[in-house]
Write an enzyme that holds these catalytic residues in place. Structure first.
Site, PDB file in Angstrom:
ATOM      1  N   ASP A 154       8.831 145.326 -29.389  1.00 55.95           N
ATOM      2  CA  ASP A 154       8.636 145.338 -30.825  1.00 55.95           C
ATOM      3  C   ASP A 154       9.661 146.311 -31.392  1.00 55.95           C
ATOM      4  O   ASP A 154       9.644 147.494 -31.085  1.00 55.95           O
ATOM      5  CB  ASP A 154       7.216 145.820 -31.130  1.00 55.95           C
ATOM      6  CG  ASP A 154       6.921 145.773 -32.608  1.00 55.95           C
ATOM      7  OD1 ASP A 154       5.739 145.737 -32.953  1.00 55.95           O
ATOM      8  OD2 ASP A 154       7.872 145.789 -33.415  1.00 55.95           O
ATOM      9  N   ASN A 155      10.565 145.792 -32.223  1.00 56.39           N
ATOM     10  CA  ASN A 155      11.657 146.632 -32.721  1.00 56.39           C
ATOM     11  C   ASN A 155      11.165 147.889 -33.417  1.00 56.39           C
ATOM     12  O   ASN A 155      11.772 148.935 -33.322  1.00 56.39           O
ATOM     13  CB  ASN A 155      12.558 145.836 -33.667  1.00 56.39           C
ATOM     14  CG  ASN A 155      13.370 144.837 -32.871  1.00 56.39           C
ATOM     15  OD1 ASN A 155      13.639 145.082 -31.701  1.00 56.39           O
ATOM     16  ND2 ASN A 155      13.726 143.729 -33.480  1.00 56.39           N
TER      17      ASN A 155
ATOM     18  N   ASP B 130      -3.738 144.926 -13.144  1.00 60.06           N
ATOM     19  CA  ASP B 130      -3.872 144.672 -11.702  1.00 60.06           C
ATOM     20  C   ASP B 130      -3.698 145.977 -10.933  1.00 60.06           C
ATOM     21  O   ASP B 130      -4.389 146.232  -9.943  1.00 60.06           O
ATOM     22  CB  ASP B 130      -2.802 143.693 -11.215  1.00 60.06           C
ATOM     23  CG  ASP B 130      -2.849 142.368 -11.945  1.00 60.06           C
ATOM     24  OD1 ASP B 130      -3.921 142.023 -12.459  1.00 60.06           O
ATOM     25  OD2 ASP B 130      -1.807 141.688 -12.006  1.00 60.06           O
TER      26      ASP B 130
ATOM     27  N   ASP C  37       6.515 135.675  -9.817  1.00 61.75           N
ATOM     28  CA  ASP C  37       6.762 135.936 -11.238  1.00 61.75           C
ATOM     29  C   ASP C  37       8.250 135.789 -11.549  1.00 61.75           C
ATOM     30  O   ASP C  37       9.091 136.330 -10.832  1.00 61.75           O
ATOM     31  CB  ASP C  37       6.325 137.357 -11.600  1.00 61.75           C
ATOM     32  CG  ASP C  37       4.810 137.488 -11.690  1.00 61.75           C
ATOM     33  OD1 ASP C  37       4.111 136.456 -11.580  1.00 61.75           O
ATOM     34  OD2 ASP C  37       4.330 138.623 -11.888  1.00 61.75           O
TER      35      ASP C  37
HETATM   36  C1  26A Z   1      -4.821 131.126 -13.377  1.00 64.77           C
HETATM   37  N1  26A Z   1      -3.856 132.037 -13.933  1.00 64.77           N
HETATM   38  C2  26A Z   1      -3.481 131.814 -15.309  1.00 64.77           C
HETATM   39  C3  26A Z   1      -3.361 133.092 -13.163  1.00 64.77           C
HETATM   40  C4  26A Z   1      -2.392 134.008 -13.633  1.00 64.77           C
HETATM   41  C5  26A Z   1      -2.026 135.058 -12.774  1.00 64.77           C
HETATM   42  N2  26A Z   1      -2.554 135.221 -11.554  1.00 64.77           N
HETATM   43  C6  26A Z   1      -3.462 134.325 -11.173  1.00 64.77           C
HETATM   44  N3  26A Z   1      -3.863 133.281 -11.939  1.00 64.77           N
HETATM   45  N4  26A Z   1      -1.674 134.141 -14.778  1.00 64.77           N
HETATM   46  C7  26A Z   1      -0.897 135.244 -14.631  1.00 64.77           C
HETATM   47  N5  26A Z   1      -1.108 135.790 -13.426  1.00 64.77           N
HETATM   48  C8  26A Z   1      -0.484 136.975 -12.826  1.00 64.77           C
HETATM   49  O1  26A Z   1      -0.913 138.087 -13.530  1.00 64.77           O
HETATM   50  C9  26A Z   1      -0.026 139.134 -13.177  1.00 64.77           C
HETATM   51  C10 26A Z   1      -0.059 140.197 -14.232  1.00 64.77           C
HETATM   52  O2  26A Z   1      -1.338 140.669 -14.442  1.00 64.77           O
HETATM   53  C11 26A Z   1       1.025 137.003 -12.888  1.00 64.77           C
HETATM   54  O3  26A Z   1       1.583 136.382 -11.753  1.00 64.77           O
HETATM   55  C12 26A Z   1       1.329 138.500 -12.946  1.00 64.77           C
HETATM   56  O4  26A Z   1       1.872 138.989 -11.738  1.00 64.77           O
END
Ligand code: 26A
Length: 391
Positions: free
Chosen positions: A156-157, A346, A44
């Site tokens: 959001d302000n 998550d 990320d």
């Molecule tokens: C296929 N996609 C769009 C994704 C993701 C994902 N992890 C797996 N597949 N799009 C975002 N994330 C992860 O979601 C987390 C937050 O819920 C991001 O890497 C982030 O750590």
């Protein structure tokens, strides 16, 4: 950190049958690789951005999407314009790190499968998983770079804490929304035949007691998901799936329909539940009715009634179990204590699974999920303090 008051429980959790000292000893209840996860390992790249940035790339304030042509420069642009942080990410991998943290045993309780590239980002992910105690078994490809995800956090302000001025310390700003743009790259190169099917890897799958795969992986290897799901049903072990993002119910309906009969625990948030209901013609926007209808969809392993668990941010979590729909309040948090909601869902799943794998009752799984979500939103990204304070 939130301290939950300890309570006496007569719960049949395996972990509660033993005194703490015993469970931490060589008689440890943790069995290696008892929890299995598979998904997209992503690094990320997180920054607090402004509305102009969201508009430039056509992003909604709260969404999760796959990167396409128009997002080609987003990563470079973000690094140039804002102060960025690099954090271990990927939805399922986040949940595995959180579950491992809650289980807290020295053994590697959580396994994670996914595909990375032969590069520095891949090495970072491996190191983070290692530090978290997760048994990360990556497929490594030389043909693509390790996947990454732009995490565009906005505040959001109007929501700023009282008494804050324009020169307010950014750490104090309420950052309730995040837009995620995933560039899967190497993660998209996961190949069942080249990894999941290898005898040493499949042995780890068979060893697990509980399976979790975020719906996101449907864009990569639905066949791998089916292989794990059918094994779980055959062995009467729980297979858990997350709706993950609205675009999946919209564009991966066929894959989802194929998996649903094998799903023992279905996770999602309010937005995903609403999209799922619309796509399946449920003709209701009532989340409790949606949970009930999803619960009642046909199921392969009839020995295990399906559980549907929908989180709704600060509103109560909805759980349908076939007999009733129950609501569970989340832990209170002051808006100014929220640093970043990225990874909250998550983290909820990770906490829940850490108790499910110990065969704890539903209430305990939910309580753990609310605790881990509350912990993670007080921090940047899906990161954790040294030790849980959960009793
Ligand atoms: C296929 N996609 C769009 C994704 C993701 C994902 N992890 C797996 N597949 N799009 C975002 N994330 C992860 O979601 C987390 C937050 O819920 C991001 O890497 C982030 O750590």
């Amino acid at each position: 950190p939130v301290s939950l008051s300890p309570r006496v429980s007569l719960s049949p959790c395996v972990s509660l049958l033993f005194p703490v000292s015993l469970s931490l000893s060589i008689f440890s209840l943790c069995s290696e690789n008892m929890l299995f996860g598979m998904g997209n390992p992503l690094l990320d790249i997180s920054a607090i951005v402004d509305k102009d940035f969201l508009d430039k790339y056509g992003l909604k304030a709260n969404d999760q999407i796959l990167a396409d042509e128009k997002h080609k420069e987003i990563f470079e642009d973000m690094v140039k314009r804002f102060s960025v942080e690099y954090l271990a990410g990927g939805s399922t991998q986040n949940s595995m790190r959180v579950a491992q943290w809650m289980i807290g045993h020295p053994c590697k309780a959580a396994t994670f499968f996914g595909c990375v590239g032969e590069d520095a980002f891949g090495a970072t992910l491996r190191r983070k998983a290692e530090e978290a105690g997760v048994d990360a078994r990556y497929q490594v490809t030389s043909s693509a770079a390790t996947g990454s995800c732009a995490v565009c956090v906005t505040g959001d302000n109007r929501e700023q804490p009282q008494g804050s001025s324009n020169s307010v310390n950014m750490n104090m700003t309420v950052r309730g929304k995040r837009s995620l743009v995933a560039n899967l790259a190497a993660a998209n190169g996961y190949v069942k035949e080249q990894h999941l099917d290898l005898p040493e890897n499949w042995a780890l799958v068979q060893k697990a007691r509980v399976y979790y795969i975020a719906g996101f992986f449907m864009t990569v290897s639905p066949d791998s998901m089916m292989a794990v799901a059918t094994l779980a049903a055959k062995q009467n072990k729980p297979f858990c799936l997350n709706l993950s993002a609205p675009f999946l119910a919209q564009h991966y309906g066929a894959e989802l329909s194929r998996l649903l009969p094998y799903v023992d625990v279905l996770f999602g948030n309010e937005t995903e539940a609403a999209t799922f209901a619309r796509e399946r013609g449920f003709e209701t926007e009532d989340i409790e009715v949606i949970s009930k209808k999803a619960q009642a969809l046909p199921k392969q392993n009839t020995a295990r009634p399906r559980l549907v668990v929908f989180t709704q941010g600060k509103d109560p979590t909805v759980v349908a179990n076939g007999k009733e729909v129950r609501l569970f309040s989340v832990l209170p948090i002051k808006p100014e204590e929220i640093i970043d909601t990225n990874g909250a869902g998550d983290a909820f799943v990770g906490g829940f699974l850490s108790k499910l794998v110990m065969e704890c009752p539903l209430e305990e799984c939910i309580r753990a999920g609310h605790y881990t979500a509350n912990t993670v939103i007080r921090r940047s990204g899906c990161t954790l303090p040294a030790l849980p304070d959960f009793h």
